[in-house]
Design an enzyme around this catalytic site. Structure first.
Site, PDB file in Angstrom:
ATOM      1  N   GLY A  12       0.805  -1.212   0.000  1.00 59.68           N
ATOM      2  CA  GLY A  12       0.000   0.000   0.000  1.00 59.68           C
ATOM      3  C   GLY A  12       0.844   1.271   0.000  1.00 59.68           C
ATOM      4  N   VAL A  14       1.251   3.532   2.453  1.00 58.32           N
ATOM      5  CA  VAL A  14       2.085   3.637   3.659  1.00 58.32           C
ATOM      6  C   VAL A  14       3.114   2.509   3.677  1.00 58.32           C
ATOM      7  CG1 VAL A  14       2.088   3.605   6.189  1.00 58.32           C
ATOM      8  CG2 VAL A  14       0.252   4.783   4.967  1.00 58.32           C
ATOM      9  N   SER A  40      -2.610  -9.378  -3.593  1.00 59.19           N
ATOM     10  CA  SER A  40      -1.206  -9.088  -3.925  1.00 59.19           C
ATOM     11  C   SER A  40      -0.276 -10.254  -3.659  1.00 59.19           C
ATOM     12  CB  SER A  40      -0.710  -7.884  -3.111  1.00 59.19           C
ATOM     13  OG  SER A  40      -1.400  -6.745  -3.498  1.00 59.19           O
ATOM     14  N   CYS A 128      -2.659  10.788  10.641  1.00 58.89           N
ATOM     15  CA  CYS A 128      -1.623  11.703  10.130  1.00 58.89           C
ATOM     16  C   CYS A 128      -1.912  13.173  10.446  1.00 58.89           C
ATOM     17  CB  CYS A 128      -1.451  11.506   8.632  1.00 58.89           C
ATOM     18  SG  CYS A 128      -3.007  11.292   7.748  1.00 58.89           S
ATOM     19  N   LYS A 212     -11.315  12.361  15.145  1.00 60.35           N
ATOM     20  CA  LYS A 212     -10.033  11.719  15.475  1.00 60.35           C
ATOM     21  C   LYS A 212      -9.072  12.769  16.018  1.00 60.35           C
ATOM     22  CE  LYS A 212     -10.176   8.170  11.887  1.00 60.35           C
ATOM     23  NZ  LYS A 212      -9.687   7.755  10.576  1.00 60.35           N
ATOM     24  N   HIS A 241       0.309  17.120   4.324  1.00 53.29           N
ATOM     25  CA  HIS A 241      -0.832  17.891   4.812  1.00 53.29           C
ATOM     26  C   HIS A 241      -0.339  19.252   5.308  1.00 53.29           C
ATOM     27  CE1 HIS A 241      -2.957  14.241   4.538  1.00 53.29           C
ATOM     28  NE2 HIS A 241      -3.029  13.892   5.805  1.00 53.29           N
ATOM     29  N   ASN A 314       2.301  13.289   5.115  1.00 55.37           N
ATOM     30  CA  ASN A 314       1.352  12.351   5.749  1.00 55.37           C
ATOM     31  C   ASN A 314       1.811  10.904   5.671  1.00 55.37           C
ATOM     32  OD1 ASN A 314       0.673  13.140   2.901  1.00 55.37           O
ATOM     33  ND2 ASN A 314      -0.656  11.354   3.029  1.00 55.37           N
TER      34      ASN A 314
HETATM   35  N1  LIG Z   1      -2.121   7.218   3.603  1.00 55.35           N
HETATM   36  C1  LIG Z   1      -1.849   7.930   4.688  1.00 55.35           C
HETATM   37  O1  LIG Z   1      -1.411   9.090   4.608  1.00 55.35           O
HETATM   38  C2  LIG Z   1      -2.045   7.327   6.056  1.00 55.35           C
HETATM   39  C3  LIG Z   1      -1.530   7.993   7.175  1.00 55.35           C
HETATM   40  C4  LIG Z   1      -1.713   7.462   8.461  1.00 55.35           C
HETATM   41  C5  LIG Z   1      -2.401   6.274   8.583  1.00 55.35           C
HETATM   42  N2  LIG Z   1      -2.908   5.649   7.477  1.00 55.35           N
HETATM   43  C6  LIG Z   1      -3.627   4.390   7.670  1.00 55.35           C
HETATM   44  O2  LIG Z   1      -2.782   3.333   7.198  1.00 55.35           O
HETATM   45  C7  LIG Z   1      -3.591   2.282   6.671  1.00 55.35           C
HETATM   46  C8  LIG Z   1      -3.125   1.973   5.245  1.00 55.35           C
HETATM   47  O3  LIG Z   1      -3.280   3.118   4.453  1.00 55.35           O
HETATM   48  P1  LIG Z   1      -2.710   3.208   2.959  1.00 55.35           P
HETATM   49  O4  LIG Z   1      -2.882   4.634   2.603  1.00 55.35           O
HETATM   50  O5  LIG Z   1      -1.380   2.584   2.860  1.00 55.35           O
HETATM   51  O6  LIG Z   1      -3.797   2.324   2.160  1.00 55.35           O
HETATM   52  P2  LIG Z   1      -3.610   1.511   0.781  1.00 55.35           P
HETATM   53  O7  LIG Z   1      -2.696   2.209  -0.138  1.00 55.35           O
HETATM   54  O8  LIG Z   1      -5.004   1.245   0.329  1.00 55.35           O
HETATM   55  O9  LIG Z   1      -2.921   0.128   1.223  1.00 55.35           O
HETATM   56  C9  LIG Z   1      -3.615  -0.823   2.003  1.00 55.35           C
HETATM   57  C10 LIG Z   1      -2.704  -2.015   2.252  1.00 55.35           C
HETATM   58  O10 LIG Z   1      -3.410  -2.939   3.080  1.00 55.35           O
HETATM   59  C11 LIG Z   1      -3.452  -4.216   2.435  1.00 55.35           C
HETATM   60  N3  LIG Z   1      -4.690  -4.911   2.774  1.00 55.35           N
HETATM   61  C12 LIG Z   1      -5.950  -4.531   2.504  1.00 55.35           C
HETATM   62  N4  LIG Z   1      -6.829  -5.452   2.984  1.00 55.35           N
HETATM   63  C13 LIG Z   1      -6.078  -6.427   3.568  1.00 55.35           C
HETATM   64  C14 LIG Z   1      -6.375  -7.646   4.228  1.00 55.35           C
HETATM   65  N5  LIG Z   1      -7.638  -8.049   4.393  1.00 55.35           N
HETATM   66  N6  LIG Z   1      -5.351  -8.400   4.682  1.00 55.35           N
HETATM   67  C15 LIG Z   1      -4.072  -8.006   4.513  1.00 55.35           C
HETATM   68  N7  LIG Z   1      -3.707  -6.851   3.888  1.00 55.35           N
HETATM   69  C16 LIG Z   1      -4.707  -6.082   3.425  1.00 55.35           C
HETATM   70  C17 LIG Z   1      -3.382  -3.902   0.957  1.00 55.35           C
HETATM   71  O11 LIG Z   1      -2.945  -5.053   0.265  1.00 55.35           O
HETATM   72  P3  LIG Z   1      -3.369  -5.380  -1.252  1.00 55.35           P
HETATM   73  O12 LIG Z   1      -2.287  -4.817  -2.122  1.00 55.35           O
HETATM   74  O13 LIG Z   1      -3.362  -6.861  -1.274  1.00 55.35           O
HETATM   75  O14 LIG Z   1      -4.708  -4.772  -1.493  1.00 55.35           O
HETATM   76  C18 LIG Z   1      -2.331  -2.782   0.978  1.00 55.35           C
HETATM   77  O15 LIG Z   1      -1.037  -3.329   1.112  1.00 55.35           O
HETATM   78  C19 LIG Z   1      -5.037   2.761   6.762  1.00 55.35           C
HETATM   79  O16 LIG Z   1      -5.630   2.252   7.935  1.00 55.35           O
HETATM   80  C20 LIG Z   1      -4.904   4.260   6.856  1.00 55.35           C
HETATM   81  O17 LIG Z   1      -5.993   4.861   7.530  1.00 55.35           O
HETATM   82  C21 LIG Z   1      -2.731   6.135   6.223  1.00 55.35           C
END
Ligand SMILES: NC(=O)c1ccc[n+]([C@@H]2O[C@H](COP(=O)([O-])OP(=O)(O)OC[C@H]3O[C@@H](n4cnc5c(N)ncnc54)[C@H](OP(=O)(O)O)[C@@H]3O)[C@@H](O)[C@H]2O)c1
Length: 338
Positions: A12, A14, A40, A128, A212, A241, A314
């Site tokens: 993903g 992050v 994946s 974030c 949050k 951000h 972020n």
């Molecule tokens: N983006 C930000 O700026 C940010 C900042 C702070 C916190 N967060 C939090 O961090 C988390 C991830 O965010 P992201 O932005 O990286 O999202 P993302 O790009 O959608 O990535 C999600 C990741 O989770 C995996 N995943 C989804 N469903 C799963 C499951 N059932 N079992 C195992 N792996 C699974 C996905 O794998 P696949 O490739 O297989 O789909 C992918 O590797 C979220 O909870 C988000 O709220 C994000």
């Protein structure tokens, strides 16, 4: 030292940055594995010059793993964290699911390292938008107790993961070409637009993202009396951000004092020279680990008010960097009670 590490959600937005942060060697380990959903599994990724195959996350993925750094949607974190705990694996979790659980420490290592030692198998990393604000609040709060915060955020699209970035790029290209675009994550076009809603309606007209910022700020600073009024806005910026922050403190903090307090706090960089057009902006803060502050000025509408502008990446301090810093702090024994 953790012998064996897993990166959960490694594919993903992050997870990709977590991989690059771990490549710096600040968290030593002997073995590493990369986990994601079935979608994946089998994909190849390169880490520190070696090729690894992404594995599907199943309960036994955590057997023999000491530390998992996790960034998945909330629903999957809810399911797999107990699997990890049962197998003796500590999770540092980026999702929102565990953050407000009273048994789970919510940690920014520069702010409340002492809390992580109370963990019962999971430590949460804050949202974030909360992290950068609380980093900037901490040095002021320590000397003058913050009573109230009014914050307006200008949040990047990558907070919605890789799909958020696809929507910004695809939507902008389509808008410029005069074509339609089917947005994956956003309810309205993000190209050439601002959206004053992040998350779902939650409490008295505030959204889940805004609440949050209220609840997490109080938990991290250990002060339930701090009043927070947030407005969270999505803007067409891919990374970092920005936040306009107004603090009301118990005693007056002058601009000069605030500048010194910010500059001497770990992880804060002051960029504040308005006449020379120097201030933090997303395009210069993206890819950096620090929290940047500028436009520091008195709030001319409030006797003990301080106004400033704060920018941070972020995906880095807002997520991956903070998680890695928690692991580093655990290894270093930072904040550990004697
Ligand atoms: N983006 C930000 O700026 C940010 C900042 C702070 C916190 N967060 C939090 O961090 C988390 C991830 O965010 P992201 O932005 O990286 O999202 P993302 O790009 O959608 O990535 C999600 C990741 O989770 C995996 N995943 C989804 N469903 C799963 C499951 N059932 N079992 C195992 N792996 C699974 C996905 O794998 P696949 O490739 O297989 O789909 C992918 O590797 C979220 O909870 C988000 O709220 C994000």
């Amino acid at each position: 030292m953790f012998d064996s590490i897993a990166v959960v959600g490694a594919t993903g937005a992050v997870g990709t940055i977590i991989r690059s942060v771990l490549e710096r060697d600040s968290v030593p380990f002997k073995t590493i594995k990369f986990l994601a959903s079935k979608r994946s599994a089998g994909k190849e990724i390169t880490f520190a010059g070696k090729t690894y195959t992404v594995e599907e996350l199943v309960p036994d993925s955590f057997c023999g793993v000491d530390l998992a750094i996790c960034s998945t949607p909330d629903e999957s974190a809810k399911e797999f964290v107990p699997w990890a705990k049962e197998r003796g694996c500590l999770c540092i979790d980026e999702s929102g699911y565990w953050r407000m659980d009273p048994t789970v420490p919510l940690v920014i290592p520069e702010v409340n390292p002492q809390d992580m030692w109370k963990h019962q198998g999971v430590i949460s990393s804050p949202n974030c938008s909360t992290t950068q604000m609380v980093v900037a609040m901490k040095p002021i709060h320590d000397v003058a107790r913050i009573k109230r915060v009014v914050v307006s955020t200008y949040q990047a699209t990558s907070v919605a993961g890789l799909a958020g970035t696809r929507d910004l790029e695809g939507g902008t290209a389509a808008a410029l070409a005069g074509k339609d675009y089917q947005y994956e994550t956003f309810a309205h076009p993000i190209a050439f637009n601002c959206m004053p809603q992040i998350g779902s309606p939650k409490y008295m007209g505030y959204t889940s993202e805004e609440m949050k910022m209220v609840y997490e700020t109080r938990k991290i600073l250990g002060d339930e009396s701090i009043q927070v009024c947030p407005t969270c806005v999505r803007v067409p910026v891919s990374r970092s951000h920005s936040e306009s922050i107004l603090l009301e403190t118990e005693r007056k903090v002058t601009v000069e004092e605030a500048r010194k307090l910010f500059a001497s706090f770990p992880g804060i960089v002051v960029m504040d020279d308005l006449p020379n057009k120097v201030y933090p902006m997303p395009n210069i803060c993206a890819g950096r680990d620090e929290t940047f502050v500028g436009r520091i000025r008195e709030d001319i509408s409030c006797p003990n008010g301080l106004a400033f502008w704060c920018v941070s990446d972020n995906l880095r301090k807002g997520a991956a960097t903070n998680a890695a810093q928690i692991a580093e702090a655990l290894i270093a024994g930072k904040g550990k009670p004697a």
